[in-house]
Design a protein around this motif. Structure first.
Motif, PDB file in Angstrom:
ATOM      1  N   PRO A 164     -21.435   4.698   1.239  1.00  0.00           N
ATOM      2  CA  PRO A 164     -20.147   4.073   0.812  1.00  0.00           C
ATOM      3  C   PRO A 164     -18.990   3.742   2.048  1.00  0.00           C
ATOM      4  O   PRO A 164     -18.596   2.473   1.770  1.00  0.00           O
ATOM      5  N   GLY A 165     -18.906   4.814   2.663  1.00  0.00           N
ATOM      6  CA  GLY A 165     -17.653   4.520   3.443  1.00  0.00           C
ATOM      7  C   GLY A 165     -18.172   3.311   4.436  1.00  0.00           C
ATOM      8  O   GLY A 165     -17.082   2.302   5.067  1.00  0.00           O
ATOM      9  N   ILE A 166     -19.390   3.383   5.022  1.00  0.00           N
ATOM     10  CA  ILE A 166     -19.906   2.303   5.883  1.00  0.00           C
ATOM     11  C   ILE A 166     -20.060   1.032   5.319  1.00  0.00           C
ATOM     12  O   ILE A 166     -19.548  -0.115   5.908  1.00  0.00           O
ATOM     13  N   LEU A 167     -20.240   0.896   3.938  1.00  0.00           N
ATOM     14  CA  LEU A 167     -20.456  -0.498   3.238  1.00  0.00           C
ATOM     15  C   LEU A 167     -18.850  -0.986   3.136  1.00  0.00           C
ATOM     16  O   LEU A 167     -18.746  -2.243   3.274  1.00  0.00           O
ATOM     17  N   LEU A 168     -18.079  -0.056   2.972  1.00  0.00           N
ATOM     18  CA  LEU A 168     -16.628  -0.432   2.827  1.00  0.00           C
ATOM     19  C   LEU A 168     -16.197  -1.138   4.112  1.00  0.00           C
ATOM     20  O   LEU A 168     -15.351  -2.232   3.895  1.00  0.00           O
ATOM     21  N   LYS A 169     -16.275  -0.481   5.169  1.00  0.00           N
ATOM     22  CA  LYS A 169     -15.937  -1.216   6.364  1.00  0.00           C
ATOM     23  C   LYS A 169     -16.853  -2.654   6.667  1.00  0.00           C
ATOM     24  O   LYS A 169     -16.201  -3.408   7.044  1.00  0.00           O
ATOM     25  N   LYS A 170     -17.986  -2.623   6.364  1.00  0.00           N
ATOM     26  CA  LYS A 170     -18.556  -3.732   6.487  1.00  0.00           C
ATOM     27  C   LYS A 170     -18.314  -4.943   5.638  1.00  0.00           C
ATOM     28  O   LYS A 170     -18.349  -5.937   5.878  1.00  0.00           O
ATOM     29  N   GLU A 171     -17.869  -4.732   4.394  1.00  0.00           N
ATOM     30  CA  GLU A 171     -17.653  -5.722   3.496  1.00  0.00           C
ATOM     31  C   GLU A 171     -16.054  -5.697   3.309  1.00  0.00           C
ATOM     32  O   GLU A 171     -15.510  -6.350   2.402  1.00  0.00           O
ATOM     33  N   ALA A 172     -15.393  -5.095   4.227  1.00  0.00           N
ATOM     34  CA  ALA A 172     -13.775  -5.342   4.154  1.00  0.00           C
ATOM     35  C   ALA A 172     -13.277  -6.627   3.897  1.00  0.00           C
ATOM     36  O   ALA A 172     -12.317  -6.843   3.191  1.00  0.00           O
ATOM     37  N   ASP A 173     -13.859  -7.759   4.413  1.00  0.00           N
ATOM     38  CA  ASP A 173     -13.408  -9.021   4.293  1.00  0.00           C
ATOM     39  C   ASP A 173     -13.514  -9.555   2.944  1.00  0.00           C
ATOM     40  O   ASP A 173     -13.016 -10.359   2.370  1.00  0.00           O
ATOM     41  N   LEU A 174     -14.296  -8.988   2.031  1.00  0.00           N
ATOM     42  CA  LEU A 174     -14.427  -9.130   0.647  1.00  0.00           C
ATOM     43  C   LEU A 174     -13.013  -8.981  -0.025  1.00  0.00           C
ATOM     44  O   LEU A 174     -12.548  -9.686  -0.728  1.00  0.00           O
ATOM     45  N   PHE A 175     -12.739  -7.733   0.129  1.00  0.00           N
ATOM     46  CA  PHE A 175     -11.233  -7.441  -0.291  1.00  0.00           C
ATOM     47  C   PHE A 175     -10.095  -8.096   0.217  1.00  0.00           C
ATOM     48  O   PHE A 175      -9.147  -8.557  -0.365  1.00  0.00           O
ATOM     49  N   ASP A 176     -10.196  -8.597   1.548  1.00  0.00           N
ATOM     50  CA  ASP A 176      -9.173  -9.386   2.040  1.00  0.00           C
ATOM     51  C   ASP A 176      -9.068 -10.888   1.305  1.00  0.00           C
ATOM     52  O   ASP A 176      -8.152 -11.216   0.857  1.00  0.00           O
ATOM     53  N   LYS A 177     -10.437 -11.352   1.130  1.00  0.00           N
ATOM     54  CA  LYS A 177     -10.433 -12.725   0.503  1.00  0.00           C
ATOM     55  C   LYS A 177      -9.922 -12.450  -0.946  1.00  0.00           C
ATOM     56  O   LYS A 177      -9.251 -13.396  -1.340  1.00  0.00           O
ATOM     57  N   ALA A 178     -10.284 -11.464  -1.785  1.00  0.00           N
ATOM     58  CA  ALA A 178      -9.871 -11.501  -2.960  1.00  0.00           C
ATOM     59  C   ALA A 178      -8.090 -11.179  -3.128  1.00  0.00           C
ATOM     60  O   ALA A 178      -7.661 -11.811  -3.781  1.00  0.00           O
ATOM     61  N   TYR A 179      -7.669 -10.578  -2.302  1.00  0.00           N
ATOM     62  CA  TYR A 179      -6.272 -10.364  -2.079  1.00  0.00           C
ATOM     63  C   TYR A 179      -5.777 -11.597  -1.975  1.00  0.00           C
ATOM     64  O   TYR A 179      -4.673 -12.008  -2.518  1.00  0.00           O
ATOM     65  N   GLU A 180      -6.057 -12.415  -0.876  1.00  0.00           N
ATOM     66  CA  GLU A 180      -5.530 -13.779  -0.738  1.00  0.00           C
ATOM     67  C   GLU A 180      -5.619 -14.728  -1.731  1.00  0.00           C
ATOM     68  O   GLU A 180      -4.916 -15.403  -2.096  1.00  0.00           O
ATOM     69  N   LEU A 181      -6.905 -14.659  -2.599  1.00  0.00           N
ATOM     70  CA  LEU A 181      -6.999 -15.377  -3.528  1.00  0.00           C
ATOM     71  C   LEU A 181      -6.039 -15.083  -4.829  1.00  0.00           C
ATOM     72  O   LEU A 181      -5.496 -16.042  -5.602  1.00  0.00           O
ATOM     73  N   ALA A 182      -5.806 -13.879  -4.841  1.00  0.00           N
ATOM     74  CA  ALA A 182      -5.136 -13.408  -6.110  1.00  0.00           C
ATOM     75  C   ALA A 182      -3.444 -13.721  -5.827  1.00  0.00           C
ATOM     76  O   ALA A 182      -2.840 -14.048  -6.700  1.00  0.00           O
ATOM     77  N   ILE A 183      -3.037 -13.331  -4.451  1.00  0.00           N
ATOM     78  CA  ILE A 183      -1.754 -13.507  -4.257  1.00  0.00           C
ATOM     79  C   ILE A 183      -1.127 -14.804  -4.171  1.00  0.00           C
ATOM     80  O   ILE A 183       0.016 -15.232  -4.752  1.00  0.00           O
ATOM     81  N   ASP A 184      -1.993 -15.862  -3.487  1.00  0.00           N
ATOM     82  CA  ASP A 184      -1.928 -17.251  -3.716  1.00  0.00           C
ATOM     83  C   ASP A 184      -0.138 -17.548  -3.494  1.00  0.00           C
ATOM     84  O   ASP A 184       0.503 -18.445  -4.134  1.00  0.00           O
ATOM     85  N   GLY A 185       0.429 -17.104  -2.431  1.00  0.00           N
ATOM     86  CA  GLY A 185       1.706 -17.488  -2.146  1.00  0.00           C
ATOM     87  C   GLY A 185       2.766 -16.579  -2.735  1.00  0.00           C
ATOM     88  O   GLY A 185       3.802 -16.848  -2.618  1.00  0.00           O
ATOM     89  N   LYS A 186       2.411 -15.840  -3.673  1.00  0.00           N
ATOM     90  CA  LYS A 186       3.216 -15.062  -4.711  1.00  0.00           C
ATOM     91  C   LYS A 186       3.665 -13.868  -3.772  1.00  0.00           C
ATOM     92  O   LYS A 186       3.247 -13.517  -2.621  1.00  0.00           O
ATOM     93  N   GLU A 187       4.882 -13.207  -4.117  1.00  0.00           N
ATOM     94  CA  GLU A 187       5.597 -12.088  -3.633  1.00  0.00           C
ATOM     95  C   GLU A 187       4.679 -10.845  -3.752  1.00  0.00           C
ATOM     96  O   GLU A 187       4.904 -10.050  -3.085  1.00  0.00           O
ATOM     97  N   GLU A 188       4.330 -10.905  -4.627  1.00  0.00           N
ATOM     98  CA  GLU A 188       3.350  -9.614  -5.051  1.00  0.00           C
ATOM     99  C   GLU A 188       2.151  -9.618  -6.115  1.00  0.00           C
ATOM    100  O   GLU A 188       2.220 -10.676  -6.717  1.00  0.00           O
TER     101      GLU A 188
END
Length: 246
Positions: A164-188
């Motif tokens: 699971p730890g290796i998978l999290l590192k491999k797929e970290a960009d998935l969570f980066d994309k989700a964060y950017e999609l969700a924040i969409d210019g908002k402050e939080e």
């Protein structure tokens, strides 16, 4: 028809996914859905085929799971296929409606080349998805073409050495994309908003894949993020560490 500039991975864009059921694999529907979700909100999801054929029955369950409409394309003459014609007609209707910004055409058939070219002439994005045997004409008529047999199925079972730890590192960009999609210019942004974004990108997302019980636990393990209490019970914000923004 509007001529606004269309941007890749813009959550405000409206996406149509049009699948040639005779010329694509039902096993790839999750991959297709995740790909389309990266370009905006998928508001049209259709699969075309002659549903009287037993050979197309494999589409029915994934169509239900990912909320696709099955569009009937009956042959009016024996031996003739009307699937491609039906898809093209509906694509042109969508183009003329002005309600779609991105078209995702799922097929390996070069017959869709003129359609892709016509859509591109209106300044819209065309994403193609098919096998590596797809003729160059169709591939080159798209803004981007993804070869289904050259990438791993998204969300597939981890390899034997992937903890699971290796998978999290491999797929970290998935969570980066989700964060950017969700924040969409908002402050939080809250964890629940990120969770909704993750479901758009990867409909079958499960936290246990990464050895965590909650999404908050995943972001706490990721480099560059902090999970913070908001003062309201059960609601947490996710923030980027300042060091990760430099």
């Amino acid at each position: 028809m509007k001529k606004d500039k269309i941007c890749v991975e813009n959550p405000a864009q409206r996406v149509a996914v049009l699948v040639d059921g005779d010329n694509a694999s039902s096993a790839k529907l999750q991959d297709v859905t995740e790909l389309a979700g990266r370009y905006g909100e998928v508001i049209v999801k259709k699969i075309y085929g002659d549903w009287t054929k037993t050979g197309l029955s494999s589409w029915k369950e994934p169509a239900k799971e990912f909320s696709y409409r099955l569009v009937e394309a009956l042959p009016y003459v024996k031996g003739k296929n009307t699937t491609d014609m039906t898809l093209v007609i509906e694509a042109m209707d969508l183009l003329n409606s002005g309600n779609i910004d991105v078209f995702c055409i799922v097929s390996s058939d070069s017959d869709y080349t003129p359609l892709a070219m016509r859509i591109r002439e209106e300044g819209l994005i065309v994403i193609g998805y098919g096998e590596s045997k797809t003729p160059a004409a169709f591939v080159n008529s798209c803004k981007r073409f993804v070869f289904s047999d050259q990438i791993a199925q998204s969300g597939s079972n981890p390899g034997k050495g992937d903890t699971p730890g290796i998978l999290l590192k491999k797929e970290a960009d998935l969570f980066d994309k989700a964060y950017e999609l969700a924040i969409d210019g908002k402050e939080e942004v809250t964890l629940s908003q990120i969770g909704m974004a993750l479901k758009r990108i990867r409909p079958k997302f499960k936290t246990r894949r990464y050895g965590c019980k909650t999404l908050g636990a995943i972001y706490e393990r990721l480099d560059g993020y902090e999970v913070m209490q908001t003062g309201i019970k059960g609601i947490y914000n996710v923030v980027r560490k300042k060091s990760s923004l430099q």
